[in-house]
Design an enzyme around this catalytic site. Structure first.
Site, PDB file in Angstrom:
ATOM      1  N   LYS A 191       0.875  -1.176   0.000  1.00  0.00           N
ATOM      2  CA  LYS A 191       0.000   0.000   0.000  1.00  0.00           C
ATOM      3  C   LYS A 191       0.910   1.224   0.000  1.00  0.00           C
ATOM      4  O   LYS A 191       1.470   1.592   1.031  1.00  0.00           O
ATOM      5  CB  LYS A 191      -0.879  -0.018   1.256  1.00  0.00           C
ATOM      6  CG  LYS A 191      -2.216   0.705   1.141  1.00  0.00           C
ATOM      7  CD  LYS A 191      -2.167   2.160   0.761  1.00  0.00           C
ATOM      8  CE  LYS A 191      -1.942   3.094   1.940  1.00  0.00           C
ATOM      9  NZ  LYS A 191      -1.834   4.523   1.502  1.00  0.00           N
ATOM     10  N   GLU A 266       9.261   1.464  11.258  1.00  0.00           N
ATOM     11  CA  GLU A 266      10.337   2.441  11.046  1.00  0.00           C
ATOM     12  C   GLU A 266       9.673   3.800  11.027  1.00  0.00           C
ATOM     13  O   GLU A 266       9.000   4.148  10.055  1.00  0.00           O
ATOM     14  CB  GLU A 266      11.043   2.188   9.702  1.00  0.00           C
ATOM     15  CG  GLU A 266      11.629   0.807   9.543  1.00  0.00           C
ATOM     16  CD  GLU A 266      12.890   0.591  10.357  1.00  0.00           C
ATOM     17  OE1 GLU A 266      13.394   1.564  10.959  1.00  0.00           O
ATOM     18  OE2 GLU A 266      13.359  -0.544  10.406  1.00  0.00           O
ATOM     19  N   CYS A 300      13.730  10.578   7.082  1.00  0.00           N
ATOM     20  CA  CYS A 300      13.494  10.214   8.485  1.00  0.00           C
ATOM     21  C   CYS A 300      14.737  10.444   9.333  1.00  0.00           C
ATOM     22  O   CYS A 300      14.637  10.805  10.497  1.00  0.00           O
ATOM     23  CB  CYS A 300      13.054   8.773   8.577  1.00  0.00           C
ATOM     24  SG  CYS A 300      14.170   7.656   7.744  1.00  0.00           S
ATOM     25  N   GLU A 397       9.392  16.699  14.738  1.00  0.00           N
ATOM     26  CA  GLU A 397       9.895  16.429  13.393  1.00  0.00           C
ATOM     27  C   GLU A 397       9.206  17.368  12.403  1.00  0.00           C
ATOM     28  O   GLU A 397       7.993  17.317  12.240  1.00  0.00           O
ATOM     29  CB  GLU A 397       9.622  14.974  13.023  1.00  0.00           C
ATOM     30  CG  GLU A 397      10.238  14.586  11.699  1.00  0.00           C
ATOM     31  CD  GLU A 397       9.992  13.131  11.353  1.00  0.00           C
ATOM     32  OE1 GLU A 397       8.859  12.653  11.517  1.00  0.00           O
ATOM     33  OE2 GLU A 397      10.961  12.466  10.926  1.00  0.00           O
TER      34      GLU A 397
HETATM   35  P1  NAP Z   1       2.209   8.512   7.493  1.00  0.00           P
HETATM   36  O1  NAP Z   1       1.193   9.535   7.465  1.00  0.00           O
HETATM   37  O2  NAP Z   1       2.426   7.749   8.729  1.00  0.00           O
HETATM   38  O3  NAP Z   1       1.871   7.530   6.284  1.00  0.00           O
HETATM   39  C1  NAP Z   1       2.637   6.425   5.981  1.00  0.00           C
HETATM   40  C2  NAP Z   1       1.794   5.395   5.279  1.00  0.00           C
HETATM   41  O4  NAP Z   1       0.803   4.896   6.168  1.00  0.00           O
HETATM   42  C3  NAP Z   1       1.045   5.920   4.072  1.00  0.00           C
HETATM   43  O5  NAP Z   1       0.994   4.917   3.079  1.00  0.00           O
HETATM   44  C4  NAP Z   1      -0.325   6.189   4.665  1.00  0.00           C
HETATM   45  O6  NAP Z   1      -1.339   6.239   3.697  1.00  0.00           O
HETATM   46  C5  NAP Z   1      -0.474   5.009   5.575  1.00  0.00           C
HETATM   47  N1  NAP Z   1      -1.484   5.160   6.626  1.00  0.00           N
HETATM   48  C6  NAP Z   1      -2.020   6.295   7.142  1.00  0.00           C
HETATM   49  N2  NAP Z   1      -2.929   5.999   8.094  1.00  0.00           N
HETATM   50  C7  NAP Z   1      -2.986   4.655   8.179  1.00  0.00           C
HETATM   51  C8  NAP Z   1      -3.726   3.749   8.980  1.00  0.00           C
HETATM   52  N3  NAP Z   1      -4.606   4.164   9.895  1.00  0.00           N
HETATM   53  N4  NAP Z   1      -3.514   2.424   8.809  1.00  0.00           N
HETATM   54  C9  NAP Z   1      -2.626   1.980   7.922  1.00  0.00           C
HETATM   55  N5  NAP Z   1      -1.899   2.781   7.118  1.00  0.00           N
HETATM   56  C10 NAP Z   1      -2.069   4.113   7.245  1.00  0.00           C
HETATM   57  O7  NAP Z   1       3.632   9.074   7.127  1.00  0.00           O
HETATM   58  P2  NAP Z   1       4.037   9.996   5.899  1.00  0.00           P
HETATM   59  O8  NAP Z   1       3.513  11.355   6.208  1.00  0.00           O
HETATM   60  O9  NAP Z   1       3.683   9.366   4.634  1.00  0.00           O
HETATM   61  O10 NAP Z   1       5.633   9.943   5.995  1.00  0.00           O
HETATM   62  C11 NAP Z   1       6.364  10.759   6.838  1.00  0.00           C
HETATM   63  C12 NAP Z   1       6.800  10.013   8.088  1.00  0.00           C
HETATM   64  O11 NAP Z   1       7.497   8.807   7.775  1.00  0.00           O
HETATM   65  C13 NAP Z   1       7.769  10.827   8.895  1.00  0.00           C
HETATM   66  O12 NAP Z   1       7.430  10.782  10.271  1.00  0.00           O
HETATM   67  C14 NAP Z   1       9.108  10.144   8.668  1.00  0.00           C
HETATM   68  O13 NAP Z   1      10.063  10.345   9.639  1.00  0.00           O
HETATM   69  C15 NAP Z   1       8.704   8.728   8.518  1.00  0.00           C
HETATM   70  N6  NAP Z   1       9.728   7.976   7.793  1.00  0.00           N
HETATM   71  C16 NAP Z   1      10.513   7.075   8.480  1.00  0.00           C
HETATM   72  C17 NAP Z   1      11.504   6.352   7.848  1.00  0.00           C
HETATM   73  C18 NAP Z   1      12.375   5.358   8.594  1.00  0.00           C
HETATM   74  O14 NAP Z   1      13.059   4.560   7.978  1.00  0.00           O
HETATM   75  N7  NAP Z   1      12.367   5.343   9.899  1.00  0.00           N
HETATM   76  C19 NAP Z   1      11.715   6.542   6.486  1.00  0.00           C
HETATM   77  C20 NAP Z   1      10.907   7.462   5.809  1.00  0.00           C
HETATM   78  C21 NAP Z   1       9.917   8.165   6.476  1.00  0.00           C
HETATM   79  P3  NAP Z   1      -1.787   7.684   3.117  1.00  0.00           P
HETATM   80  O15 NAP Z   1      -0.652   8.208   2.342  1.00  0.00           O
HETATM   81  O16 NAP Z   1      -2.951   7.400   2.273  1.00  0.00           O
HETATM   82  O17 NAP Z   1      -2.122   8.534   4.306  1.00  0.00           O
END
Ligand code: NAP
Ligand code: MG
Length: 495
Positions: A191, A266, A300, A397
């Site tokens: 997804k 992650e 991240c 962040e």
């Molecule tokens: P996000 O809002 O958490 O979304 C990540 C993924 O989860 C998207 O595919 C999102 O879909 C999905 N999602 C949202 N709500 C969900 C739910 N209730 N159940 C299941 N899946 C759900 O994060 P983002 O804004 O895309 O990315 C930014 C974040 O990722 C930052 O905090 C960053 O630090 C972190 N990150 C961490 C790493 C690492 O390796 N540690 C690497 C990259 C990024 P939708 O797009 O449709 O909302």
């Protein structure tokens, strides 16, 4: 496989963005059962570039059934070496389609083509080839237990994997999950983030073109709260591997409790990059700049808190601000562009709001400080100085091109500031003092500590964090453990 084809005149001729992007389930591009689509935009122009099928629980269920059937069918019965060969063919297919993938990724996410070519795409191929080599080397052990029995272990694939990924490195983070899962013999329902669905769908097609059986890699686009949540809640999914925000990570843990899925999380970071006066200051400035401005700060492990010793603070801030001002911001499809837009207007607003919060909290804006231009989601490379460790801009962040620079006096103070957030993903330290470097490597709370560099990663090295940065490790052989389970076979032989 192509449904409606839509070639935009202003795009490179080799690229055709299919205007209608359907799901990929069981080897076939299909509309969502609801028939709904949502728009995806190019954040550099804010124009709609495609409509993407809005999958929901019903589509997730179809995809999970297909993944289960593939696991119990041809894929599950294949020789491990043949699985590895198919993954290498998948890598070849990606390499052959790389121009298209680079363009798609850039259009959909705003990432500069130069960076995707130099960093993302090579990492995708490296990851896939690395894990292809693992496929036939996932060994069990014969463990002597008793003289009257033969006792050994086999490593079995965990089963159907739900992979949920963010928008900042769609291809690369997607492959971090797909490659080890498939090498272990699992099947996947991916997804992607709603903002960046296009390359994930193309990856799924390339897997089919490479000969990977239908159902092994399914891609269901849609929203997190519907499609993503349905994947997490699905009783026939054995594992969820997630990269994203801590808030959604917590939501995923709750959902996974239903059938006690394995979970790898992650999550975010607020990583400290610590500079001592005995460091090579120019090298430190250069790395600190790329550490926060690479991918417009949407990383991240971005070095978003730069801790600088008071003796070199003023000099460092001046040099960092000069670098920030010199970054070429603009059209991500132009080869000379170093920084593109943020992924969306929402994200741009969030980052601009944080810059204002920093101003209100008393930080000094010494570079950038606002939007860049008036179209597209561009934010100027921003340096906030005189930042105090307890300010919101130093704790939360921002996920944008905003460096916060904090002064410190002693080692103890630097350590306590560095370890003083909810996150624990990465850290950097710059010093020529080998004993100090070792002290910091030991005492910094982080999954990765960089010394006299900032930011490099390699799929051979374990990657992950603790606390609000999540748990578990990806990469290396840690990922093999994530996607397999040991089974013990006890054969009573008698003496
Ligand atoms: P996000 O809002 O958490 O979304 C990540 C993924 O989860 C998207 O595919 C999102 O879909 C999905 N999602 C949202 N709500 C969900 C739910 N209730 N159940 C299941 N899946 C759900 O994060 P983002 O804004 O895309 O990315 C930014 C974040 O990722 C930052 O905090 C960053 O630090 C972190 N990150 C961490 C790493 C690492 O390796 N540690 C690497 C990259 C990024 P939708 O797009 O449709 O909302
Ligand atoms: Mg987009």
């Amino acid at each position: 496989m192509q449904s409606t084809s839509y070639l935009r005149r202003d795009l490179p001729p080799q690229l055709s963005v299919r205007y209608r992007q359907d799901l990929l389930i069981d080897g076939t591009r299909l509309p969502a059962l609801s028939g709904r689509y949502f728009e995806t935009r190019n954040p550099a122009t804010e124009e709609v570039i495609a409509e993407v099928a809005e999958g929901d629980a019903a589509d997730i269920d179809r995809a999970v059934k297909s993944a289960r059937a593939a696991l119990e069918g041809e894929w599950g019965q294949m020789r491990a070496a043949d699985r590895g060969t198919l993954l290498l063919k998948f890598a070849d297919a990606i390499r052959n389609a790389q121009d298209e993938l680079v363009e798609l990724e850039s259009l959909d996410s705003g990432k500069p083509v130069s960076a995707i070519r130099r960093q993302d795409l090579p990492a995708v191929l490296d990851t896939l080839r690395y894990y292809a080599g693992f496929a036939d080397k996932i060994n069990g052990q014969v463990i002597p237990s008793r003289p009257d029995a033969l006792t050994y272990t086999v490593r079995e694939p965990l089963g159907v994997v739900g992979a949920i990924i963010p928008w900042n490195f769609p291809l690369m983070i997607g492959m971090w999950k797909i490659a080890p899962a498939l090498a272990c013999g699992c099947t996947v329902v991916l997804k992607p983030a709603e903002l960046t669905s296009l390359t994930a769908l193309r990856l799924g097609e390339l897997a089919i073109e490479a000969g990977i059986p239908a159902g092994v890699l399914n891609v269901v686009t849609g929203f997190g709260r519907t499609a993503g949540q349905a994947l997490v809640d699905h009783p026939d999914v054995d594992k969820v591997t997630f990269t994203g925000s801590p808030a959604v990570g917590r939501q995923i843990l709750r959902g996974a409790a239903g059938n006690l899925k394995r979970v790898t999380l992650e999550l975010g970071g607020k990583s400290a990059n610590i500079v001592f006066p005995d460091a090579d200051l120019d090298a430190a400035v250069k790395a600190a700049s790329s550490g926060i401005f690479f991918n417009a700060g949407q990383v991240c492990s971005a070095g978003s808190r730069i801790l600088v010793h008071e003796d070199v603070y003023t000099e460092f801030v001046g040099k960092l601000a000069a670098r920030a001002r010199a970054i070429r911001i603009g059209d991500p499809t132009e080869a000379g562009t170093a920084m593109g837009p943020l992924v969306s207007a929402t994200q741009m607003k969030r980052v601009l709001d944080y810059i204002d919060i920093g101003r209100t909290e008393g930080a000094a804006v010494v570079a950038g400080g606002g939007r860049h231009g008036s179209t597209g989601c561009f934010v100027a490379a921003t340096v906030l100085a005189n930042v105090k460790p307890d300010m919101r801009v130093a704790q939360e962040e921002i996920f944008g091109p905003v460096a916060t620079v904090i002064a410190f006096r002693t080692e103890e103070e630097a350590l306590s500031i560095a370890n003083g957030t909810a996150y624990s993903l990465a850290a950097g330290v710059w010093s020529a003092d080998i004993s100090r470097v070792h002290r910091f490597a030991r005492r910094l709370k982080a999954g990765t500590v960089w010394v006299n560099t900032y930011g490099p990663t390699d799929v051979r090295l374990p990657w992950g964090g603790a606390r609000d940065s999540g748990f578990g490790r990806e990469h290396g052989d840690a990922a093999i453990d994530n996607f397999t389970e040991s089974k013990v076979v006890w054969i009573q032989t008698g003496l």
